[in-house]
Design a protein around this motif. Structure first.
Motif, mmCIF file in Angstrom:
data_model
loop_
_atom_site.group_PDB
_atom_site.id
_atom_site.type_symbol
_atom_site.label_atom_id
_atom_site.label_comp_id
_atom_site.label_asym_id
_atom_site.label_seq_id
_atom_site.Cartn_x
_atom_site.Cartn_y
_atom_site.Cartn_z
ATOM 1 N N TYR A 108 0.848 -1.185 0.000
ATOM 2 C CA TYR A 108 0.000 0.000 0.000
ATOM 3 C C TYR A 108 0.882 1.233 0.000
ATOM 4 O O TYR A 108 1.828 1.351 0.796
ATOM 5 C CB TYR A 108 -0.915 0.010 1.228
ATOM 6 C CG TYR A 108 -1.881 1.169 1.231
ATOM 7 C CD1 TYR A 108 -2.786 1.352 0.183
ATOM 8 C CD2 TYR A 108 -1.891 2.105 2.269
ATOM 9 C CE1 TYR A 108 -3.670 2.420 0.173
ATOM 10 C CE2 TYR A 108 -2.775 3.173 2.265
ATOM 11 C CZ TYR A 108 -3.661 3.328 1.205
ATOM 12 O OH TYR A 108 -4.532 4.385 1.185
ATOM 13 N N ASP A 109 0.586 2.184 -0.894
ATOM 14 C CA ASP A 109 1.405 3.389 -1.033
ATOM 15 C C ASP A 109 0.629 4.665 -0.737
ATOM 16 O O ASP A 109 1.040 5.759 -1.118
ATOM 17 C CB ASP A 109 2.010 3.466 -2.433
ATOM 18 C CG ASP A 109 0.962 3.576 -3.543
ATOM 19 O OD1 ASP A 109 -0.243 3.691 -3.226
ATOM 20 O OD2 ASP A 109 1.348 3.546 -4.727
ATOM 21 N N THR A 112 -2.765 3.255 -3.794
ATOM 22 C CA THR A 112 -3.129 1.978 -4.403
ATOM 23 C C THR A 112 -2.774 0.820 -3.485
ATOM 24 O O THR A 112 -1.668 0.770 -2.937
ATOM 25 C CB THR A 112 -2.400 1.795 -5.746
ATOM 26 O OG1 THR A 112 -2.785 2.852 -6.634
ATOM 27 C CG2 THR A 112 -2.737 0.455 -6.386
ATOM 28 N N LEU A 113 -3.711 -0.108 -3.330
ATOM 29 C CA LEU A 113 -3.471 -1.364 -2.626
ATOM 30 C C LEU A 113 -3.283 -2.459 -3.670
ATOM 31 O O LEU A 113 -4.123 -2.623 -4.557
ATOM 32 C CB LEU A 113 -4.655 -1.709 -1.721
ATOM 33 C CG LEU A 113 -4.620 -3.082 -1.036
ATOM 34 C CD1 LEU A 113 -3.486 -3.151 -0.020
ATOM 35 C CD2 LEU A 113 -5.964 -3.395 -0.382
ATOM 36 N N THR A 114 -2.178 -3.186 -3.569
ATOM 37 C CA THR A 114 -1.898 -4.304 -4.470
ATOM 38 C C THR A 114 -1.872 -5.588 -3.665
ATOM 39 O O THR A 114 -1.191 -5.671 -2.635
ATOM 40 C CB THR A 114 -0.555 -4.123 -5.191
ATOM 41 O OG1 THR A 114 -0.577 -2.910 -5.936
ATOM 42 C CG2 THR A 114 -0.284 -5.288 -6.136
ATOM 43 N N PHE A 116 -1.040 -9.643 -3.992
ATOM 44 C CA PHE A 116 -0.228 -10.481 -4.873
ATOM 45 C C PHE A 116 -0.116 -11.889 -4.291
ATOM 46 O O PHE A 116 0.126 -12.060 -3.097
ATOM 47 C CB PHE A 116 1.162 -9.859 -5.027
ATOM 48 C CG PHE A 116 2.124 -10.657 -5.855
ATOM 49 C CD1 PHE A 116 1.768 -11.185 -7.088
ATOM 50 C CD2 PHE A 116 3.418 -10.869 -5.398
ATOM 51 C CE1 PHE A 116 2.669 -11.922 -7.849
ATOM 52 C CE2 PHE A 116 4.330 -11.597 -6.150
ATOM 53 C CZ PHE A 116 3.957 -12.122 -7.375
ATOM 54 N N TYR A 123 -2.024 -10.953 -9.490
ATOM 55 C CA TYR A 123 -2.144 -9.806 -8.602
ATOM 56 C C TYR A 123 -3.342 -8.969 -9.013
ATOM 57 O O TYR A 123 -3.831 -9.042 -10.151
ATOM 58 C CB TYR A 123 -0.867 -8.964 -8.585
ATOM 59 C CG TYR A 123 -0.628 -8.117 -9.819
ATOM 60 C CD1 TYR A 123 -1.004 -6.765 -9.863
ATOM 61 C CD2 TYR A 123 -0.015 -8.652 -10.948
ATOM 62 C CE1 TYR A 123 -0.769 -5.986 -10.979
ATOM 63 C CE2 TYR A 123 0.223 -7.878 -12.078
ATOM 64 C CZ TYR A 123 -0.152 -6.550 -12.083
ATOM 65 O OH TYR A 123 0.072 -5.782 -13.202
ATOM 66 N N THR A 125 -5.233 -4.890 -8.065
ATOM 67 C CA THR A 125 -5.029 -3.589 -7.440
ATOM 68 C C THR A 125 -6.363 -2.907 -7.164
ATOM 69 O O THR A 125 -7.350 -3.115 -7.879
ATOM 70 C CB THR A 125 -4.172 -2.659 -8.327
ATOM 71 O OG1 THR A 125 -4.848 -2.452 -9.576
ATOM 72 C CG2 THR A 125 -2.801 -3.267 -8.580
ATOM 73 N N GLU A 127 -7.356 1.030 -6.648
ATOM 74 C CA GLU A 127 -6.770 2.360 -6.791
ATOM 75 C C GLU A 127 -7.662 3.439 -6.186
ATOM 76 O O GLU A 127 -8.796 3.181 -5.781
ATOM 77 C CB GLU A 127 -6.506 2.645 -8.278
ATOM 78 C CG GLU A 127 -5.514 1.664 -8.904
ATOM 79 C CD GLU A 127 -5.283 1.921 -10.372
ATOM 80 O OE1 GLU A 127 -6.176 2.522 -11.012
ATOM 81 O OE2 GLU A 127 -4.223 1.513 -10.884
ATOM 82 N N PHE A 240 5.649 -2.628 -5.285
ATOM 83 C CA PHE A 240 5.332 -3.870 -5.971
ATOM 84 C C PHE A 240 5.906 -3.859 -7.382
ATOM 85 O O PHE A 240 5.749 -2.890 -8.119
ATOM 86 C CB PHE A 240 3.821 -4.070 -6.053
ATOM 87 C CG PHE A 240 3.424 -5.264 -6.888
ATOM 88 C CD1 PHE A 240 3.750 -6.548 -6.479
ATOM 89 C CD2 PHE A 240 2.745 -5.099 -8.088
ATOM 90 C CE1 PHE A 240 3.400 -7.649 -7.246
ATOM 91 C CE2 PHE A 240 2.396 -6.194 -8.861
ATOM 92 C CZ PHE A 240 2.720 -7.465 -8.433
ATOM 93 N N ARG A 247 -2.092 -9.653 -14.108
ATOM 94 C CA ARG A 247 -3.061 -8.823 -13.381
ATOM 95 C C ARG A 247 -4.468 -9.301 -13.671
ATOM 96 O O ARG A 247 -4.822 -9.567 -14.833
ATOM 97 C CB ARG A 247 -2.911 -7.361 -13.781
ATOM 98 C CG ARG A 247 -3.876 -6.433 -13.041
ATOM 99 C CD ARG A 247 -3.602 -4.979 -13.371
ATOM 100 N NE ARG A 247 -4.515 -4.095 -12.654
ATOM 101 C CZ ARG A 247 -4.446 -2.774 -12.676
ATOM 102 N NH1 ARG A 247 -3.486 -2.172 -13.378
ATOM 103 N NH2 ARG A 247 -5.316 -2.043 -12.003
#
Length: 266
Positions: A108-109, A112-114, A116, A123, A125, A127, A240, A247
């Motif tokens: 998490y940034d 966006t949560l990714t 995987f 994976y 995402t 957003e 990530f 994806r």
């Protein structure tokens, strides 16, 4: 139909189970077992622990876990695993969950949560979240269908974890966890009993034990936490990199269930 299969595959492959709230390693002393009072000192210890957690600008935390699962016939299975967090600031983190049955990574940034699956190389995402880590984890289960292990680490000491809901709180005693002096507290809230061993050294939680009352078998979750609050967390560790992974579309678990019923395939 292909997109619906991807949604269901995401739900099966990338769903992250939440560590249950936790159970008792040993019964408290008889004089405390009968008490259903809220000890202000126990609440004060919880408040100090929350302040210590919220004061950390960054940290790495490695936990060994044991989760109980209840079979249809009532038999309980205990499965071991690990949870590793790297946290930087109020809105960036990485968590890795491992056991013999699953391997998940979440990044998490702040935007966006990714999610995987390194084994399956899929994976997904989510957003435009634009929230703090605390805000994300406070309702990710209901909002996204994604449940994070040890999410209370982000909620203790915030309005997201009000102590008014605690119906019983008591000090059990002083104990050592892997040689480290701690103070052991037990709490009760509607539907869950939980215990925490708080380090004398830094007021951080050293061990958790949670028992859920939602199942008559009382499944439990235990985690022993090892903290590194000194070593810098590199921003690059929280990024990530797909590296050939595929994806797939993200849908909340509830919506994936609708697709399984044929409601979302029209």
């Amino acid at each position: 139909m292909r997109s619906c299969r991807s949604c269901l595959l995401l739900a099966a492959v990338l769903a992250v189970p939440l560590a249950l709230p936790i159970a008792s390693a040993a019964p408290p002393a008889p004089d405390t077992a009968a008490s259903a009072t809220v000890d202000p000192e126990a609440i004060g210890a919880l408040t100090r622990m929350g302040k210590a957690l919220r004061a950390l600008p960054q940290f790495s935390m490695a936990a060994t876990t044991r989760t109980e699962y209840v079979l249809d016939d009532g038999q309980k299975l205990a499965l071991a695993g690990t949870v590793d967090y790297k946290v930087l600031g109020p809105d960036r983190f990485f968590v890795e969950i491992r056991s013999d049955h699953q391997h998940r990574q979440l990044f998490y940034d702040g935007h966006t949560l990714t999610i995987f699956s390194p084994t399956q190389k899929y994976y997904a995402t989510v957003e435009n979240l634009d929230r703090s880590s605390q805000a994300l984890l406070s309702d990710s289960a209901t909002r996204l269908g994604v449940e994070f292990p040890l999410a209370d680490l982000f909620l203790w000491g915030t309005p997201g974890f009000p102590t008014q809901g605690i119906t019983s709180a008591l000090f059990v005693g002083s104990e050592r966890i892997d040689g480290e002096p701690t103070r052991h507290y037990a709490f009760r809230q509607p539907g869950v009993d939980w215990q925490v061993w708080i380090s004398d050294k830094n007021q951080l939680p050293r061990q958790l034990l949670i028992t859920s009352h939602s199942d008559p078998a009382l499944p439990s979750y235990q985690a022993t936490l090892n903290w590194d609050t000194q070593r810098a967390v590199a921003a690059s560790d929280l990024v990530f990199r797909p590296d050939g992974a595929t994806r797939i579309a993200f849908v909340p678990v509830a919506l994936a269930g609708d697709d399984a019923d044929g409601k979302g395939a029209r």
